[in-house]
Design an enzyme around this catalytic site. Sequence first.
Site: not given
Length: 438
Positions: A20-22, A46, A78-79, A139, A191, A273
Amino acid sequence: TANREVYRPAYHHTPVWGWMNDPNGMFYQNGVWHLYFQYNPYGSTWENLSWGHATSRDLVHWKNEGTPIEPDALGAIFSGSAVVDSMSTAGFGQGAIMAMYTSAAESQTQSLAYSTDSGKTFTKYDGNPVLTATEPDFRDPKILWNDSAHEWNLIVSAGQKMNFYSSPDLKNWKYESSFGEGYGCHKGVWECPDLLKMPGGKWVLVVNINPGGPFGGSATQYFVGNWDGHRFSCDSKPETTKWMDYGKDHYATVTFSNAPNGRHVALPWMSNWQYAAVVPTMQYRSANGIPRDLSLFDDGDEQYLSVKPSPEVMQAFGKRTSQLSKACLVEIDHLRSNTVITLSNRKGEQVIMHYDAKARSFSVDRTNSGKTGFSDAFPCVTTAPTHGNVSKVYLFIDHSSIEVFGSDGKFAISNLVFPTTPYEKIVVKGGKYKIWEM
Ligand code: FRU
């Protein structure tokens, strides 16, 4: 096996399995907090980026709801963000959930998906993408309703600035302006934006940046100013940089849309990161920080974000105990001008915290906190400015993290730690403590 789960937190959100990220697309509707997140359902690094989903009624207990948005011909998912379209401006019904995310392939474009079952399942809009790239890093669309102009606003991160757009229907977007050149920290890519209207009329533009954080790697900066539906202007001098958190594990932080009572409830991804892919957790990777409520406070001529643990989390700790444990809340008050707080275990691993009233700082030292050798960037001391005297702090301890909050909201420090056996002892030199569990 069970021992691999020693680091899994008890009261923080984690994916059941996988990477998991964001946090993504968070919204509140009918008593339920919806959290989506950058998710690899097939492994713990990832890849295969999709939106996982979890729900909660109390911001403490999370229920896994599967992977409602998966990659397609336009790319990985993506996010992005989500809103409750109560007036059906996009034409998918009143109360439809509209999610906007980045389709990531050779280029990055912005796409829509809608849900007519309160965010459980999504259908991708057949006119995707709705916004095409203007630059290589383009993004993390954040959508919000503009009450005065009666239209939607959108912020997309574009290299080292933020682009702003407007739309009547979430499908057709008009470019308005961009913000960032010369302002704040530019030691990395901008970001995951957010834009918050604060009581009193000020606006806060949240800009996550990676790398370039105050202690290396990922971090969250913000700008206080004004948004008129077309242009964001910052109140501070361009060189002023403000950070939302002074730990090393606070990134991609954004807030829930449609939260009750005008609240701004933020959730950070609790990693960095620099080492997110090598932290010693199995078979999942990364937790989110505890939810926190944001507001503004003044210090001199400047306004800063106040960051407080969400009341739901505070309320969950109802039982007094005398024993430090893997999952507890430590309340330390009557702090003196030079307070040292040490958490330690029988292996001699320790986390040392230091409040220095003269320097107006609070620091957390995890150089000897346990497993630290998986990355050179992990051992560190992180230090927060306290914006005045501190009389009371909260420490949220949960297996592999320590989040420190000044009780008045004036500083927050979120850090991971990986002790080989839990910290069982606390010593406070220059203060009194109480321990709470759930
Ligand atoms: C931030 C980020 C976003 C991107 C996502 C991809 O951590 O790099 O900019 O959308 O992660 O997983």
